[in-house]
Each structure stands twice: as C-alpha cells, then as structure tokens.
Design a protein around this motif. Structure first.
Motif, PDB file in Angstrom:
ATOM      1  N   ASP A  81      -0.125  38.382   9.426  1.00  7.54           N
ATOM      2  CA  ASP A  81       1.157  37.822   9.475  1.00  7.54           C
ATOM      3  C   ASP A  81       2.136  36.329   9.943  1.00  7.54           C
ATOM      4  O   ASP A  81       2.712  36.355  10.251  1.00  7.54           O
ATOM      5  CB  ASP A  81       1.772  39.024  10.086  1.00  7.54           C
ATOM      6  CG  ASP A  81       1.436  38.848  12.248  1.00  7.54           C
ATOM      7  OD1 ASP A  81       1.268  38.523  12.636  1.00  7.54           O
ATOM      8  OD2 ASP A  81       0.706  40.329  11.549  1.00  7.54           O
ATOM      9  N   THR A  82       1.047  35.632  11.131  1.00  9.80           N
ATOM     10  CA  THR A  82       1.773  34.509  11.679  1.00  9.80           C
ATOM     11  C   THR A  82       0.474  33.670  11.774  1.00  9.80           C
ATOM     12  O   THR A  82      -0.771  33.852  11.487  1.00  9.80           O
ATOM     13  CB  THR A  82       1.258  34.020  13.363  1.00  9.80           C
ATOM     14  OG1 THR A  82       2.468  36.445  13.422  1.00  9.80           O
ATOM     15  CG2 THR A  82       2.182  33.869  13.941  1.00  9.80           C
TER      16      THR A  82
ATOM     17  N   THR B 283       5.510  33.000  10.611  1.00 12.33           N
ATOM     18  CA  THR B 283       5.535  33.994   9.671  1.00 12.33           C
ATOM     19  C   THR B 283       6.163  33.807   8.477  1.00 12.33           C
ATOM     20  O   THR B 283       6.722  33.104   7.499  1.00 12.33           O
ATOM     21  CB  THR B 283       6.566  35.125  10.255  1.00 12.33           C
ATOM     22  OG1 THR B 283       7.948  34.329  10.721  1.00 12.33           O
ATOM     23  CG2 THR B 283       5.736  34.740  12.417  1.00 12.33           C
TER      24      THR B 283
ATOM     25  N   HIS C 185       4.502  36.054  24.420  1.00  6.06           N
ATOM     26  CA  HIS C 185       6.009  36.137  24.356  1.00  6.06           C
ATOM     27  C   HIS C 185       6.905  35.387  22.990  1.00  6.06           C
ATOM     28  O   HIS C 185       7.717  35.814  22.193  1.00  6.06           O
ATOM     29  CB  HIS C 185       6.986  35.428  25.912  1.00  6.06           C
ATOM     30  CG  HIS C 185       6.750  35.657  26.809  1.00  6.06           C
ATOM     31  ND1 HIS C 185       7.107  37.128  27.750  1.00  6.06           N
ATOM     32  CD2 HIS C 185       5.748  35.009  27.987  1.00  6.06           C
ATOM     33  CE1 HIS C 185       6.980  37.415  28.994  1.00  6.06           C
ATOM     34  NE2 HIS C 185       5.923  35.865  29.715  1.00  6.06           N
TER      35      HIS C 185
ATOM     36  N   GLU D 187       5.367  38.053  21.270  1.00  3.85           N
ATOM     37  CA  GLU D 187       5.603  39.556  20.771  1.00  3.85           C
ATOM     38  C   GLU D 187       7.487  39.625  19.656  1.00  3.85           C
ATOM     39  O   GLU D 187       7.550  40.113  18.976  1.00  3.85           O
ATOM     40  CB  GLU D 187       5.930  40.017  22.381  1.00  3.85           C
ATOM     41  CG  GLU D 187       6.912  41.266  22.464  1.00  3.85           C
ATOM     42  CD  GLU D 187       7.388  41.127  24.292  1.00  3.85           C
ATOM     43  OE1 GLU D 187       8.107  42.241  24.231  1.00  3.85           O
ATOM     44  OE2 GLU D 187       7.204  40.374  24.630  1.00  3.85           O
ATOM     45  N   ARG D 188       8.114  38.305  20.056  1.00  2.79           N
ATOM     46  CA  ARG D 188       9.447  38.060  19.927  1.00  2.79           C
ATOM     47  C   ARG D 188       9.201  37.914  18.336  1.00  2.79           C
ATOM     48  O   ARG D 188      10.375  38.412  17.399  1.00  2.79           O
ATOM     49  CB  ARG D 188       9.840  36.542  19.992  1.00  2.79           C
ATOM     50  CG  ARG D 188      11.238  35.900  19.776  1.00  2.79           C
ATOM     51  CD  ARG D 188      11.653  34.432  20.339  1.00  2.79           C
ATOM     52  NE  ARG D 188      12.423  34.285  19.163  1.00  2.79           N
ATOM     53  CZ  ARG D 188      12.948  32.794  19.334  1.00  2.79           C
ATOM     54  NH1 ARG D 188      12.117  32.386  20.266  1.00  2.79           N
ATOM     55  NH2 ARG D 188      13.353  32.263  18.082  1.00  2.79           N
ATOM     56  N   LEU D 189       8.429  37.078  17.340  1.00  2.91           N
ATOM     57  CA  LEU D 189       8.035  37.229  16.489  1.00  2.91           C
ATOM     58  C   LEU D 189       7.768  38.624  15.335  1.00  2.91           C
ATOM     59  O   LEU D 189       6.989  38.773  14.743  1.00  2.91           O
ATOM     60  CB  LEU D 189       6.955  36.273  15.684  1.00  2.91           C
ATOM     61  CG  LEU D 189       6.939  34.681  16.213  1.00  2.91           C
ATOM     62  CD1 LEU D 189       6.036  33.408  15.576  1.00  2.91           C
ATOM     63  CD2 LEU D 189       8.442  34.709  14.878  1.00  2.91           C
ATOM     64  N   GLY D 190       6.700  39.533  16.883  1.00  8.77           N
ATOM     65  CA  GLY D 190       6.988  40.670  16.124  1.00  8.77           C
ATOM     66  C   GLY D 190       4.717  40.824  15.472  1.00  8.77           C
ATOM     67  O   GLY D 190       4.593  40.376  14.387  1.00  8.77           O
ATOM     68  N   SER D 191       4.279  39.724  16.236  1.00 13.28           N
ATOM     69  CA  SER D 191       2.725  39.168  15.094  1.00 13.28           C
ATOM     70  C   SER D 191       2.488  40.122  15.999  1.00 13.28           C
ATOM     71  O   SER D 191       1.863  40.800  16.675  1.00 13.28           O
ATOM     72  CB  SER D 191       2.663  38.184  16.333  1.00 13.28           C
ATOM     73  OG  SER D 191       3.089  37.102  15.918  1.00 13.28           O
ATOM     74  N   HIS D 192       0.835  40.702  14.815  1.00 12.13           N
ATOM     75  CA  HIS D 192      -0.349  42.031  14.847  1.00 12.13           C
ATOM     76  C   HIS D 192      -1.244  40.955  14.691  1.00 12.13           C
ATOM     77  O   HIS D 192      -2.396  40.551  15.208  1.00 12.13           O
ATOM     78  CB  HIS D 192      -0.344  42.519  14.061  1.00 12.13           C
ATOM     79  CG  HIS D 192       1.295  43.658  14.651  1.00 12.13           C
ATOM     80  ND1 HIS D 192       1.601  44.010  15.650  1.00 12.13           N
ATOM     81  CD2 HIS D 192       2.545  44.184  14.129  1.00 12.13           C
ATOM     82  CE1 HIS D 192       2.384  45.013  16.221  1.00 12.13           C
ATOM     83  NE2 HIS D 192       3.358  44.989  14.500  1.00 12.13           N
TER      84      HIS D 192
ATOM     85  N   ILE E 207      -3.457  42.196  19.505  1.00 10.67           N
ATOM     86  CA  ILE E 207      -3.019  40.926  18.480  1.00 10.67           C
ATOM     87  C   ILE E 207      -4.965  40.687  18.426  1.00 10.67           C
ATOM     88  O   ILE E 207      -5.190  40.334  19.236  1.00 10.67           O
ATOM     89  CB  ILE E 207      -2.298  40.594  19.720  1.00 10.67           C
ATOM     90  CG1 ILE E 207      -0.566  40.934  19.862  1.00 10.67           C
ATOM     91  CG2 ILE E 207      -1.842  38.917  18.793  1.00 10.67           C
ATOM     92  CD1 ILE E 207      -0.028  39.774  19.594  1.00 10.67           C
TER      93      ILE E 207
END
Ligand code: ZN
Ligand code: ZN
Length: 359
Positions: free
Chosen positions: A19-20, A45, A83, A86-91, A116
């Motif tokens: 996803d990233t 992303t 951070h 987290e902000r990007l919602g990355s897994h 992650i």
C-alpha cells in the motif's frame, strides 16, 4: 509526465500487494517527483504523495516537486517515520532493498511498529525508467550531440606526446563550455597496452604513435547522460589494428542493423559476439554488448550473455562491442541507440574513422 509515472508505479504497487512505496534511490526519487536534491524520501500510496526532506531542501523540493506534500524532517528521520506511516494508514511498505543500506533498514525496522511489514523490492522504479518519454529522449539527444561535438574537436588536436590527462581535460572543457551540466563519468582514455583494460582512467602517460587509444566519455544535459566510445590511432597503423578495428566495427554494425523490439538482451549480445567469435577473438570480448542509459549512466535493460531482459520500443541503450588483447591493447566502439518499432536509430554521430594523421 510525473502524474503518468506515479500512475504506473501505483499500478505496480497493486501487483506487488503493497500500500506504500518508499523511494530513497536518488535517480528514482527524481524520476517520480522532479526533485533533484541529494537527500529526501518519497512516500507514495494510492492516494497520497509525500516528500520528507530536511531544512536544506524545503524550498527546492516544493518548487521542483509541486505534486508532493512536504514533510519536514527536523530531528531523526527514524523518529518521524512511524508517524508518517501512521498518517498514511500503511500496513505493507515497500522499500528499495537494492539501495537502502542494511544499517538504515535495521534502524527503521526497530522504529516502526511490528505489525507494519517492510518489504524489500528490487528494480521496480528502474524498470519504469527503462522506456523513455519524448522529453527524456530529447535530453539524451542533446547530451549525445554535446559529446559527439567535443570528441570531433578533440580528434583534431590529438598528436603524439600529448598527455592523456590533458586530453581528458580538453574533452571535459569542450562539453562544459557548450553547456553540459557535468560529465556522466570520469573520462576513460587509455593508449597502448593500457587500452586492453576496458575501464582505464586517463593517466600521465604521453600518447604514442601507432598504438590504439580508447576514449570513452559522456556528459549530462537536464539530468540525462550520454555515453560514447571511439578508438583511434595516431599515424600509420599496423595491419593487426586495422583487422581488429574492422571486426569490432562489423560486430557493431550487425547488432545495430538487426536488434529489434521483442528481442532478449542475450540475443542482442549474440549478434555482435558471433562476428567476434567467427573472427577468432571470442575470448577477447569479455563484457556485455550494452546497457540502458538515462538519468543514470548504467540503467536497464542489460544486453549481455546472461540477460533475459526484453528490448522494447522507447528504450535507449549502448551498443559497444570490444576486443581486448593483454599486452597489445584494445578496441571498443560505442554508440547510443534508440529502439523503435522497426529497429534502432543510432543517436551517436562522432566520426568513426580510426586513423588520425601525425602532423
Ligand atoms: Zn561508455
Ligand atoms: Zn557504456
């Protein structure tokens, strides 16, 4: 340009199941964002594009990469990293395993929460770069023209007794004077037996008549490289030189005439290798036939006996067969070519006549 490149990467990310995408390699960073500075990390992303950089590059990154949102690095990058993710919602975060150092990876792994995943990838953006856009081809054409011009000027001044390093400097001066940003690599210029070493740097040796002199050079224009090799000889050449020069030239001409889109890198190599082998010098051509050229001097595709890369229209690469005989010297002739649907267009125009008369 940039939006299409990002779209192609996002497509690739879906195929990879990440996803990233974290980009640290300088030419890849420039290709995807436009940012030319020497430090910064891209985070891409499906929805967002961020550039994390430090104080030295805040303004520059915003001017050069307007499609990227700036994240300022003020303390340690590894403290900011969780951070950002987290902000990007990355897994699932892809990184460039062929560029990021083991030390940096270890630091990031410790800093990022365990749930992650950090996934190593190789050559993802480099493959996106392999097929050139029209603007990129224009920049390469210009870099090639600057190099051809400098080489043709240099060959008019070459005479026995001149020092290799002096000539290398003249070559650099001619390219820079005409507007080149810088050289794409240090000039390779070697006369006599040293020319048998494919990558010998210019030295304090004086040029001598009757010996092969290999000159390999290139410059950069708008970030894009050129790459050119010519082999010359001052004064009357011995028969052996003309024989070997003829074989290398024939090998190059055969490759340039027959390389087609859809061919593999090893098939292209073979076109030249067969000529050299049949002439009895098979063992003396010890490197690959060519390599892609673009923002970096060595890019994809690779043309070599081991390469299964498929050659595609829009790729720019070198065609550079050589014969190297230890104790005697070497001959290499290198052109840059652009592959089209009907075969290659030879971009390099520097003279190929090897004999320079002694005045
Ligand atoms: Zn070269
Ligand atoms: Zn090359």
């Amino acid at each position: 340009m940039i939006p299409e490149r990002l779209a192609r990467l996002r497509q690739k990310m879906q195929e990879l199941g990440v996803d990233t995408f974290m980009v640290t390699q300088p030419e890849n960073r420039r290709y995807l964002s436009g940012f030319t500075g020497s430090a910064g990390v891209l985070f891409i992303t499906q929805e967002a594009a961020l550039i994390a950089t430090d104080f030295r590059y805040y303004e520059q990154s915003q001017q050069e990469a307007p499609l990227f949102e700036l994240v300022k690095i003020e303390g340690k990058f590894e403290e900011l990293l969780p951070h950002i993710l987290e902000r990007l919602g990355s897994h699932k975060v892809a990184f460039e395993g062929d560029h990021l150092t083991y030390d940096a990876y270890s630091t990031y792994r410790q800093a990022v929460p365990e749930q992650i995943a950090l996934i190593s990838t190789k050559d993802v953006v480099r493959w996106l770069r392999a097929v050139k856009e029209p603007e990129e081809i224009e920049a390469i054409r210009k870099a090639v023209a600057l190099t051809d011009r400098a080489f043709d000027i240099l060959r008019e001044m070459m005479q026995p007794g001149m020092i290799e390093r002096e000539l290398a400097w003249k070559l650099e001066q001619e390219m820079r004077q005409a507007g080149a940003e810088k050289l794409s690599f240090d000039v390779i210029l070697a006369g006599g037996p040293a020319s048998a070493m494919a990558h010998a740097k210019a030295n304090e040796r004086p040029l001598a008549a009757g010996q092969p002199i290999v000159i390999d050079t290139g410059c950069m224009w708008k970030g894009y490289c050129s790459d050119l090799t010519r082999t010359v000889i001052l004064g009357e050449p011995e028969a052996r030189f003309m024989e070997i020069y003829g074989i290398v030239r024939q090998a190059q001409e055969r490759a340039e005439a027959h390389i087609k889109a859809g061919m593999k890198g090893n098939e292209a190599h073979k076109l030249a290798e067969e000529v050299i082998e049949q002439a009895g010098y098979g063992d003396a051509f010890g490197h690959g036939l060519g390599h892609g050229v673009g923002l970096a001097i060595h890019e994809l595709p690779v043309l070599s006996p081991l390469s299964d890369h498929t050659l595609q229209p829009g790729m720019v690469f070198s065609v550079e067969p050589g014969i190297y005989l230890p104790g005697w010297g070497g001959v290499r002739i290198e052109d840059l070519v652009l592959l089209g649907v009907d075969g290659v267009e030879v971009l390099s125009r520097a003279k190929k006549e090897p004999v320079i008369p002694v005045r």
